[in-house]
Design a protein around this motif. Structure first.
Motif, PDB file in Angstrom:
ATOM      1  N   GLY A   1       8.823  -2.452  -0.790  1.00 57.11           N
ATOM      2  CA  GLY A   1       8.816  -1.487   0.309  1.00 57.11           C
ATOM      3  C   GLY A   1       9.078  -0.078  -0.192  1.00 57.11           C
ATOM      4  O   GLY A   1       8.366   0.877   0.165  1.00 57.11           O
ATOM      5  N   ALA A   2      10.102   0.065  -1.061  1.00 54.59           N
ATOM      6  CA  ALA A   2      10.415   1.385  -1.595  1.00 54.59           C
ATOM      7  C   ALA A   2       9.257   1.937  -2.413  1.00 54.59           C
ATOM      8  O   ALA A   2       8.913   3.110  -2.326  1.00 54.59           O
ATOM      9  CB  ALA A   2      11.679   1.295  -2.447  1.00 54.59           C
ATOM     10  N   LEU A   3       8.641   1.059  -3.213  1.00 55.74           N
ATOM     11  CA  LEU A   3       7.518   1.510  -4.037  1.00 55.74           C
ATOM     12  C   LEU A   3       6.352   1.972  -3.173  1.00 55.74           C
ATOM     13  O   LEU A   3       5.679   2.954  -3.485  1.00 55.74           O
ATOM     14  CB  LEU A   3       7.058   0.381  -4.966  1.00 55.74           C
ATOM     15  N   LEU A   4       6.118   1.257  -2.064  1.00 59.87           N
ATOM     16  CA  LEU A   4       5.002   1.632  -1.207  1.00 59.87           C
ATOM     17  C   LEU A   4       5.284   2.931  -0.473  1.00 59.87           C
ATOM     18  O   LEU A   4       4.365   3.672  -0.134  1.00 59.87           O
ATOM     19  CB  LEU A   4       4.694   0.511  -0.220  1.00 59.87           C
ATOM     20  N   LEU A   5       6.570   3.193  -0.221  1.00 62.28           N
ATOM     21  CA  LEU A   5       6.903   4.485   0.371  1.00 62.28           C
ATOM     22  C   LEU A   5       6.581   5.612  -0.606  1.00 62.28           C
ATOM     23  O   LEU A   5       6.099   6.674  -0.221  1.00 62.28           O
ATOM     24  CB  LEU A   5       8.406   4.533   0.712  1.00 62.28           C
ATOM     25  N   TRP A   6       6.841   5.327  -1.872  1.00 64.32           N
ATOM     26  CA  TRP A   6       6.590   6.334  -2.890  1.00 64.32           C
ATOM     27  C   TRP A   6       5.095   6.536  -3.120  1.00 64.32           C
ATOM     28  O   TRP A   6       4.606   7.644  -3.245  1.00 64.32           O
ATOM     29  CB  TRP A   6       7.308   5.912  -4.178  1.00 64.32           C
ATOM     30  N   LYS A   7       4.365   5.410  -3.194  1.00 63.79           N
ATOM     31  CA  LYS A   7       2.930   5.463  -3.450  1.00 63.79           C
ATOM     32  C   LYS A   7       2.194   4.655  -2.379  1.00 63.79           C
ATOM     33  O   LYS A   7       1.801   3.509  -2.621  1.00 63.79           O
ATOM     34  CB  LYS A   7       2.608   4.858  -4.836  1.00 63.79           C
ATOM     35  N   PRO A   8       2.004   5.263  -1.207  1.00 60.98           N
ATOM     36  CA  PRO A   8       1.396   4.513  -0.097  1.00 60.98           C
ATOM     37  C   PRO A   8       0.000   3.999  -0.431  1.00 60.98           C
ATOM     38  O   PRO A   8      -0.434   2.975   0.098  1.00 60.98           O
ATOM     39  CB  PRO A   8       1.318   5.536   1.040  1.00 60.98           C
ATOM     40  N   ALA A   9      -0.663   4.698  -1.354  1.00 59.23           N
ATOM     41  CA  ALA A   9      -2.033   4.280  -1.661  1.00 59.23           C
ATOM     42  C   ALA A   9      -2.086   2.884  -2.263  1.00 59.23           C
ATOM     43  O   ALA A   9      -3.138   2.255  -2.288  1.00 59.23           O
ATOM     44  CB  ALA A   9      -2.655   5.281  -2.624  1.00 59.23           C
ATOM     45  N   ALA A  10      -0.951   2.426  -2.756  1.00 57.89           N
ATOM     46  CA  ALA A  10      -0.958   1.108  -3.392  1.00 57.89           C
ATOM     47  C   ALA A  10      -1.314   0.010  -2.410  1.00 57.89           C
ATOM     48  O   ALA A  10      -1.791  -1.049  -2.794  1.00 57.89           O
ATOM     49  CB  ALA A  10       0.398   0.829  -4.033  1.00 57.89           C
ATOM     50  N   ALA A  11      -1.070   0.246  -1.135  1.00 57.07           N
ATOM     51  CA  ALA A  11      -1.333  -0.806  -0.155  1.00 57.07           C
ATOM     52  C   ALA A  11      -2.758  -0.755   0.381  1.00 57.07           C
ATOM     53  O   ALA A  11      -3.158  -1.601   1.176  1.00 57.07           O
ATOM     54  CB  ALA A  11      -0.336  -0.708   0.994  1.00 57.07           C
TER      55      ALA A  11
ATOM     56  N   ALA B   1      -5.135   3.458  -8.226  1.00 59.74           N
ATOM     57  CA  ALA B   1      -5.401   2.113  -8.744  1.00 59.74           C
ATOM     58  C   ALA B   1      -4.297   1.651  -9.681  1.00 59.74           C
ATOM     59  O   ALA B   1      -3.900   0.489  -9.677  1.00 59.74           O
ATOM     60  CB  ALA B   1      -6.749   2.090  -9.465  1.00 59.74           C
ATOM     61  N   LEU B   2      -3.763   2.604 -10.471  1.00 60.25           N
ATOM     62  CA  LEU B   2      -2.669   2.240 -11.373  1.00 60.25           C
ATOM     63  C   LEU B   2      -1.420   1.854 -10.583  1.00 60.25           C
ATOM     64  O   LEU B   2      -0.715   0.890 -10.934  1.00 60.25           O
ATOM     65  CB  LEU B   2      -2.362   3.403 -12.312  1.00 60.25           C
ATOM     66  N   ALA B   3      -1.144   2.621  -9.548  1.00 57.38           N
ATOM     67  CA  ALA B   3       0.022   2.292  -8.724  1.00 57.38           C
ATOM     68  C   ALA B   3      -0.130   0.897  -8.147  1.00 57.38           C
ATOM     69  O   ALA B   3       0.783   0.073  -8.193  1.00 57.38           O
ATOM     70  CB  ALA B   3       0.174   3.329  -7.608  1.00 57.38           C
ATOM     71  N   ARG B   4      -1.317   0.622  -7.602  1.00 57.97           N
ATOM     72  CA  ARG B   4      -1.590  -0.683  -7.019  1.00 57.97           C
ATOM     73  C   ARG B   4      -1.405  -1.781  -8.083  1.00 57.97           C
ATOM     74  O   ARG B   4      -0.810  -2.817  -7.837  1.00 57.97           O
ATOM     75  CB  ARG B   4      -3.046  -0.696  -6.533  1.00 57.97           C
ATOM     76  N   TYR B   5      -1.934  -1.502  -9.274  1.00 60.83           N
ATOM     77  CA  TYR B   5      -1.881  -2.486 -10.362  1.00 60.83           C
ATOM     78  C   TYR B   5      -0.448  -2.879 -10.674  1.00 60.83           C
ATOM     79  O   TYR B   5      -0.121  -4.061 -10.788  1.00 60.83           O
ATOM     80  CB  TYR B   5      -2.571  -1.909 -11.604  1.00 60.83           C
ATOM     81  N   PHE B   6       0.409  -1.873 -10.798  1.00 61.87           N
ATOM     82  CA  PHE B   6       1.767  -2.209 -11.242  1.00 61.87           C
ATOM     83  C   PHE B   6       2.638  -2.771 -10.136  1.00 61.87           C
ATOM     84  O   PHE B   6       3.569  -3.539 -10.421  1.00 61.87           O
ATOM     85  CB  PHE B   6       2.415  -1.007 -11.927  1.00 61.87           C
TER      86      PHE B   6
END
Lengths: 324, 262, 268
Positions: free
Chosen positions: C128-138, C62-67
């Motif tokens: 895109g790079a961030l989502l590769l790092w933290k796929p759960a954000a999507a 959730a934090l990853a998604r938030y930021f």
């Protein structure tokens, strides 16, 4: 004092096409054009001379001035100012010259001029006694007394320019580079600045190199002019010789008491109507005859003999060089 | 040499007078300093709300890093930022020529000419946080540790100066880089947190490439008594290296400005 | 009315010119856009902190998604109006702008909007790079209420623009208003949800934040984009944002008129 030999300065500038497509293209494939701002200029200036640097905008005057000051590296050619190469901006060179730019200022905006004077004293390492003497001299010559303790931003343009001149001369340089010092000033202030420069030259023997668009500046101050156009030297010599070469004619301007009759006009050979006056052009030797003629045949109210305006002289000089 | 020192002293004097000419800013700055403490420290309290330690740092130890950051940030915004940002403007409006016409090294001139003492309350606030955090530590720092921390903070300042010089030097190529300094200060934000909070490649980058970690975490570690003089010497060497790089960038930029190299 | 019509007609040209200007200053543009690094740093910090467990009602994902959401919202709503106004007023360029038949603020707005395509261009690889790092954000994309988000984002943009306009106008009286803007910005950082989710704040500060425009500058659109607000709550967030946008708009209009009058009286 100043020796310039075969001086050249070539610039590259990016080519920009108009419109959005052009801007985008420039983003990915920038193109360049080369421009010789100064192209083979040579001259020598003796100590104490006052030289005017003339030429249209973009002629290469400011570029030459910057190379003389040491701000720009020439592409080729040699420069010596007070026996030194300007580029490299050695301490000795910087102590020997000063640069005043009419459109820019070195004074600190929020503080009174005295503070900038103090700063320059420290920067140039001036002895307190010598500094005080020079400062007082400048304050007297430029009438700065009422301005000294007001913040620069509260001064008018003319007042700022006078303080600017003082700040630039505290270290008593041997060479003054003045780039359009009277630009934007009212007539009274222009005269004041000119008179000051003349006085300073008399007192200190400083060499003066002046660029200006105001012909009055050149006429008042400079015995010698160097004319530059398209990066090339067009003329280098006495101002009087320039005038004699390109506009030796005098204008005789007559204003009459009443409109002249056709008979009178027929007799006034050489006179043409111009803005309600009658004007005749004549070489200097013929002035006596023309004036005599006018006085004999015309109901003269007012008569004057004028030299060609310097603007016109320069225009003719350039016109000669342009291909028809 | 004497003349140069006298010139720098005169510049600093004028800069101080100019800063004090704006009275309103001063009180705004003091208020801002207080708010800065609040906004900086709040995340730490939130973060440590339910945990005693993160990545080897307790709350009070993390506070040390934050305090060092605020201190450094305050010093930077007083001593470095305004000076080098003024250069960008001077290059743009053509008054930089006047700097070159003065017989004092241009880099020295521009390093002091717009020093802004009104930003010093920030640095004081940071110092306050550091002192407070030191008092909370289980083992308060010894004099030697404090000296080492001071040295590291000093070299941090040198590195910041060099980084700013590097950034401002690009102003001679790209005509409008008004707010590269904002970019730099924003990037430096990573220094608020202990280095161990970052992992892998990022930690390497922040230790050796852009040594922000060195600037804030290491002084804190010195205060915790964890650093040896040898490591501090290394930090100083890094600062020296950066200063040389900054000088090189500056002289290259000047050559470009005078089209000595296109 | 005529003025408004004229302004509207000029709008496409203003946008186009703003775009061309941005292309001309490509280096500066990239720098401007990159100045918002805080969300990235926060992502790293919070990710490290949440390795041992959830923080409040936010787990690591959730934090990853938030930021990631914070980064996107910040990019899309950012503007630098207050700096430009301060500079224009100081240099006298503002007086020149007043002589044009279009309100300078409209020109600034056009310039700000014209940059958004570039911001999006830079966002795509970054996100895109961030989502590769933290796929759960999507993960929560399916739950996002898109219309409320779009409206909330617009409100955030308007609030930011109007507040910066008001702050910029202060330079008419104070010669320089960046000091007060820094104070505002510091408050923004504490209470907008930019640095951490508002629900993690102590109750007192949280109350202040949620009653202020700050929450609608960042927290509201971010919560919507991370799929945490649905249905009625989502529309409440939109309503709050719209209200503040309206208030700030009125405030900006008033301060602007007063400021220009002062400028005319005192002189440039």
């Amino acid at each position: 004092m100043i020796e310039v030999e075969a001086l050249r300065k070539v610039y590259r500038s990016p080519k920009k096409q108009p419109g959005l497509a052009g801007s985008l293209r420039a983003l990915f494939h920038p193109e360049w054009t080369e421009l010789a701002a100064v192209d083979g200029v040579s001259f020598t200036i003796q100590p104490g001379e006052k030289v005017g640097f003339l030429g249209p905008n973009g002629a290469g005057k400011t570029t030459t001035l910057k190379m003389l000051a040491g701000l720009l590296l020439p592409t080729s050619g040699t420069i010596r100012v007070a026996g030194r190469t300007p580029f490299g901006r050695s301490t000795e060179h910087l102590q020997a010259i000063t640069l005043v730019m009419g459109s820019k200022q070195q004074l600190r905006w929020d503080l009174p001029p005295t503070e900038t004077f103090e700063l320059n004293r420290a920067i140039f390492g001036l002895e307190p006694a010598a500094f005080a003497e020079t400062r007082d001299e400048l304050v007297a010559l430029l009438e700065l007394e009422p301005l000294l303790n007001r913040p620069v931003r509260n001064l008018s343009l003319g007042e700022r320019m006078k303080c600017e001149l003082a700040a630039a001369l505290l270290h008593r340089p041997q060479v003054l580079f003045l780039d359009e010092p009277t630009i934007g000033l009212d007539v009274r202030m222009q005269v004041a600045v000119r008179q000051f420069i003349e006085a300073w030259n008399q007192r200190t023997g400083a060499t003066i190199l002046l660029t200006s668009h105001y012909m009055a500046d050149i006429e008042a101050l400079c015995d010698r002019v160097i004319v530059i156009d398209g990066g090339k030297l067009r003329y280098d010599g006495a101002l009087s010789a320039l005038i004699a070469q390109y506009a030796p004619d005098r204008r005789v301007v007559v204003r009459t008491l009443r409109p002249p009759t056709p008979a009178e006009l027929a007799q006034a050979v050489g006179f043409v109507e111009e803005d309600g006056s009658l004007v005749a052009m004549t070489p200097p030797e013929g002035v006596k005859d023309v004036v005599g003629l006018a006085l004999r045949v015309l109901p003269v109210r007012d008569l004057s003999v004028e030299e060609t305006p310097l603007d016109e002289v320069i225009r003719r000089l350039f016109a000669e060089e342009r291909p028809r | 040499m004497n003349r140069t020192l006298g010139a720098l002293r005169a510049e600093l004097r004028l800069a101080a007078m100019t800063a004090l000419a704006y009275r309103a800013s001063f009180f705004g700055e003091a208020l801002l300093a207080l708010l800065t403490i609040a906004w900086t420290l709040l995340p730490i309290f939130v973060l440590y709300d339910q945990r005693a330690g993160i990545a080897g740092w307790t709350r009070d130890e993390a506070m040390l890093v934050n305090g060092c950051f605020i201190l450094l940030e305050g010093l930077m915004s007083a001593l470095i930022e305004p000076n080098l940002r003024a250069v960008v403007e001077q290059v743009r409006d053509g008054t930089f020529d006047f700097v070159l016409m003065k017989p004092v090294d241009p880099q020295l001139q521009v390093s002091v000419h717009r020093t802004s003492p009104t930003r010093l309350p920030h640095a004081l606030a940071g110092l306050g946080v550091v002192i407070w955090a030191c008092l909370q530590l289980p083992k308060p720092p010894e004099l030697g540790d404090i000296a080492l921390a001071g040295l590291l903070l000093g070299s941090g300042l040198l590195i910041l100066h060099a980084l700013f010089t590097l950034v401002v030097s690009t102003a001679f190529w790209f005509v409008r880089v008004d707010n590269l300094s904002y970019l730099l200060t924003n990037t430096l934000d990573v220094g608020r947190w202990p280095l161990t909070f970052y992992e892998g490649g990022l930690r390497f980058f922040l230790t050796f490439v852009v040594p922000i970690g060195l600037m804030t975490t290491w002084p804190a570690m010195a205060l915790r008594g964890l650093l040896s003089p040898g490591e501090v010497a290394m930090g100083l060497a890094v600062a020296l290296g950066f200063s040389l790089a900054g000088r090189l960038a500056w002289t290259t930029a000047l050559r470009r400005y005078s089209s000595a190299s296109s | 009315m005529n003025d408004l019509l004229r302004a509207l007609r000029a709008w496409p040209t203003l946008l186009r010119v703003g775009l061309a200007e941005m292309v001309a200053y490509r280096a500066e543009l990239v720098i401007w856009i990159l100045t918002s690094t805080t969300p990235l740093i926060m992502m790293v910090i919070w990710s490290r902190a949440s390795q041992d467990g959830a923080v409040g009602d936010y787990d690591a994902d959730a934090l990853a998604r938030y930021f990631v959401a914070t980064l996107i919202v910040r990019q899309l709503t950012g503007c630098w109006l207050v700096w430009e106004m301060n500079q224009d007023i100081r240099t006298g360029a503002f007086s020149v702008q007043l002589l044009r038949p279009v309100n300078p603020l409209l020109i600034h707005a056009a310039n700000t909007l014209a940059v958004i395509p570039f911001r999006v261009l830079l966002l795509v690889p970054l996100v895109g790079a961030l989502l590769l790092w933290k796929p759960a954000a999507a993960d929560a994309l399916g739950q996002v209420a898109w219309l409320p988000f779009a409206l909330s984002l617009t409100a955030a943009w308007l609030i930011n623009f109007f507040v910066q306009a008001m702050m910029g106008c202060l330079a008419f009286w104070w010669r320089q208003s960046l000091g007060i803007f820094n104070v505002w910005h510091a408050l923004f950082l504490i209470s907008s949800g930019y640095v951490f989710p508002l629900s993690l704040l102590p109750p007192g500060i949280r109350g202040f934040a949620e009653a202020s425009p700050f929450a609608y500058l960042m927290s509201a659109p971010v919560e919507l984009l991370s799929g945490r607000l649905q249905g009625a709550a989502a529309w409440q967030a939109v309503g709050g944002g719209a209200l503040w946008a309206l208030l700030c708009g009125v405030g900006a209009a008033v301060v602007w008129r007063r400021g220009v009058a002062h400028h005319e009286a005192v002189g440039a």
